[in-house]
Design a protein around this motif. Sequence first.
Motif, PDB file in Angstrom:
ATOM      1  N   ILE A  23       0.854  -1.180   0.000  1.00 52.71           N
ATOM      2  CA  ILE A  23       0.000   0.000   0.000  1.00 52.71           C
ATOM      3  C   ILE A  23       0.894   1.235   0.000  1.00 52.71           C
ATOM      4  N   SER A  24       0.791   2.057  -1.051  1.00 48.87           N
ATOM      5  CA  SER A  24       1.542   3.314  -1.098  1.00 48.87           C
ATOM      6  C   SER A  24       0.897   4.304  -0.148  1.00 48.87           C
ATOM      7  N   VAL A  25       1.739   4.966   0.642  1.00 52.08           N
ATOM      8  CA  VAL A  25       1.248   5.900   1.651  1.00 52.08           C
ATOM      9  C   VAL A  25       1.984   7.231   1.514  1.00 52.08           C
ATOM     10  N   ALA A  26       1.359   8.294   1.989  1.00 51.56           N
ATOM     11  CA  ALA A  26       1.981   9.621   1.941  1.00 51.56           C
ATOM     12  C   ALA A  26       2.932   9.838   3.108  1.00 51.56           C
ATOM     13  N   ASP A  27       2.603   9.278   4.268  1.00 47.28           N
ATOM     14  CA  ASP A  27       3.383   9.503   5.495  1.00 47.28           C
ATOM     15  C   ASP A  27       3.530   8.168   6.214  1.00 47.28           C
ATOM     16  N   LEU A  28       4.711   7.572   6.105  1.00 49.74           N
ATOM     17  CA  LEU A  28       4.922   6.239   6.675  1.00 49.74           C
ATOM     18  C   LEU A  28       4.657   6.214   8.170  1.00 49.74           C
ATOM     19  N   ASP A  29       5.111   7.210   8.895  1.00 50.13           N
ATOM     20  CA  ASP A  29       4.931   7.205  10.351  1.00 50.13           C
ATOM     21  C   ASP A  29       3.450   7.224  10.724  1.00 50.13           C
ATOM     22  N   ARG A  30       2.661   8.048  10.040  1.00 51.98           N
ATOM     23  CA  ARG A  30       1.220   8.115  10.293  1.00 51.98           C
ATOM     24  C   ARG A  30       0.560   6.770   9.972  1.00 51.98           C
ATOM     25  N   SER A  31       0.949   6.173   8.850  1.00 49.04           N
ATOM     26  CA  SER A  31       0.333   4.905   8.451  1.00 49.04           C
ATOM     27  C   SER A  31       0.734   3.765   9.377  1.00 49.04           C
ATOM     28  N   VAL A  32       1.989   3.750   9.839  1.00 49.78           N
ATOM     29  CA  VAL A  32       2.409   2.728  10.805  1.00 49.78           C
ATOM     30  C   VAL A  32       1.575   2.851  12.069  1.00 49.78           C
ATOM     31  N   ALA A  33       1.362   4.070  12.545  1.00 53.56           N
ATOM     32  CA  ALA A  33       0.543   4.268  13.752  1.00 53.56           C
ATOM     33  C   ALA A  33      -0.884   3.771  13.522  1.00 53.56           C
ATOM     34  N   PHE A  34      -1.455   4.050  12.346  1.00 45.78           N
ATOM     35  CA  PHE A  34      -2.815   3.611  12.031  1.00 45.78           C
ATOM     36  C   PHE A  34      -2.907   2.087  12.005  1.00 45.78           C
ATOM     37  N   LEU A  62      12.274   5.657 -13.379  1.00 40.42           N
ATOM     38  CA  LEU A  62      13.645   6.018 -13.738  1.00 40.42           C
ATOM     39  C   LEU A  62      14.553   6.026 -12.522  1.00 40.42           C
ATOM     40  N   ARG A  63      14.021   6.439 -11.384  1.00 38.74           N
ATOM     41  CA  ARG A  63      14.769   6.468 -10.135  1.00 38.74           C
ATOM     42  C   ARG A  63      13.765   6.261  -9.009  1.00 38.74           C
ATOM     43  N   THR A  64      14.252   5.816  -7.872  1.00 35.45           N
ATOM     44  CA  THR A  64      13.350   5.684  -6.729  1.00 35.45           C
ATOM     45  C   THR A  64      14.137   5.652  -5.433  1.00 35.45           C
ATOM     46  N   GLU A  65      13.482   6.154  -4.426  1.00 33.43           N
ATOM     47  CA  GLU A  65      13.927   5.996  -3.045  1.00 33.43           C
ATOM     48  C   GLU A  65      12.655   5.911  -2.220  1.00 33.43           C
ATOM     49  N   LEU A  66      12.589   4.895  -1.388  1.00 30.74           N
ATOM     50  CA  LEU A  66      11.377   4.718  -0.599  1.00 30.74           C
ATOM     51  C   LEU A  66      11.705   4.263   0.809  1.00 30.74           C
ATOM     52  N   ARG A  67      10.764   4.525   1.712  1.00 30.49           N
ATOM     53  CA  ARG A  67      10.788   3.995   3.081  1.00 30.49           C
ATOM     54  C   ARG A  67       9.636   3.005   3.158  1.00 30.49           C
ATOM     55  N   TYR A  68       9.818   1.959   3.947  1.00 26.85           N
ATOM     56  CA  TYR A  68       8.710   1.013   4.091  1.00 26.85           C
ATOM     57  C   TYR A  68       8.703   0.367   5.461  1.00 26.85           C
ATOM     58  N   ALA A  69       7.559  -0.190   5.771  1.00 27.01           N
ATOM     59  CA  ALA A  69       7.357  -0.971   6.991  1.00 27.01           C
ATOM     60  C   ALA A  69       6.481  -2.156   6.619  1.00 27.01           C
ATOM     61  N   ARG A  84       9.706   8.422  -1.547  1.00 29.48           N
ATOM     62  CA  ARG A  84      10.293   9.757  -1.380  1.00 29.48           C
ATOM     63  C   ARG A  84      10.665  10.343  -2.739  1.00 29.48           C
ATOM     64  N   GLN A  85      11.249   9.508  -3.611  1.00 30.02           N
ATOM     65  CA  GLN A  85      11.640   9.920  -4.957  1.00 30.02           C
ATOM     66  C   GLN A  85      11.232   8.829  -5.924  1.00 30.02           C
ATOM     67  N   PRO A  86      10.451   9.047  -6.895  1.00 32.93           N
ATOM     68  CA  PRO A  86       9.649  10.249  -7.032  1.00 32.93           C
ATOM     69  C   PRO A  86       8.404  10.137  -6.159  1.00 32.93           C
ATOM     70  N   ALA A  87       8.062  11.220  -5.516  1.00 36.23           N
ATOM     71  CA  ALA A  87       6.828  11.241  -4.725  1.00 36.23           C
ATOM     72  C   ALA A  87       5.646  11.199  -5.694  1.00 36.23           C
ATOM     73  N   GLY A  88       4.616  10.447  -5.333  1.00 32.81           N
ATOM     74  CA  GLY A  88       3.459  10.323  -6.202  1.00 32.81           C
ATOM     75  C   GLY A  88       2.318  11.223  -5.774  1.00 32.81           C
ATOM     76  N   GLU A  89       1.355  11.347  -6.646  1.00 34.52           N
ATOM     77  CA  GLU A  89       0.125  12.078  -6.359  1.00 34.52           C
ATOM     78  C   GLU A  89      -0.872  11.116  -5.727  1.00 34.52           C
ATOM     79  N   PRO A  90      -1.701  11.599  -4.822  1.00 32.50           N
ATOM     80  CA  PRO A  90      -2.715  10.712  -4.240  1.00 32.50           C
ATOM     81  C   PRO A  90      -3.639  10.140  -5.320  1.00 32.50           C
ATOM     82  N   ALA A  91      -3.967   8.875  -5.190  1.00 32.66           N
ATOM     83  CA  ALA A  91      -4.880   8.210  -6.123  1.00 32.66           C
ATOM     84  C   ALA A  91      -6.315   8.641  -5.831  1.00 32.66           C
TER      85      ALA A  91
END
Length: 170
Positions: A23-34, A62-69, A84-91
């Motif tokens: 699941i792609s999320v905007a804020d990993l810390d918020r989603s982990v708490a949820f 082309l490039r990516t950097e992500l955080r995950y849990a 984080r790179q590239p940041a996406g737009e909300p679906a």
Amino acid sequence: MSNAVPDPAAVSVGLDTAAHVGISVADLDRSVAFYRALTGLEPVVEDETMRGAAFARSQGLLRTELRYATFRLRNLGIDLIQFRQPAGEPAEVAANRPGSMHLCFEVEDLPAVYDRMRAAGLDFLGPAYTFTTEEVSPPDAAGTEVAYFNDPDGTNLEIIAPKGGFARPN
């Protein structure tokens, strides 16, 4: 981009076991708490990072950097991924939009879980619902209870107390 539907007579891929849902999320810390509050579990992996050109290409980027849990349920992993790179737009997700998905959690006592979730401040998309014989096929699924809600990023989630024809597969 869409994939062609293979002819089942020509190919049988045989994918019959799910490992996880991402699941792609905007804020990993918020989603982990949820999801911590939702599942009562601690993530087995928290705040890990992935990057690199080869990994990006595997994702069609082309490039990516992500955080995950990762949360490990009894039967499925949930990977929460913040690009984080590239940041996406909300679906623009909704139950009736092609490409939208939902993740369903099985519960024993839907009214009790529904009430507990509402008391904790979770909003549902509508009231809990029980399938009737006139509305569901197979008819022996009548009595199945469901309720739908969203996570902080709008991912469609469901709780279900299956009955009859919606019993858990073996």
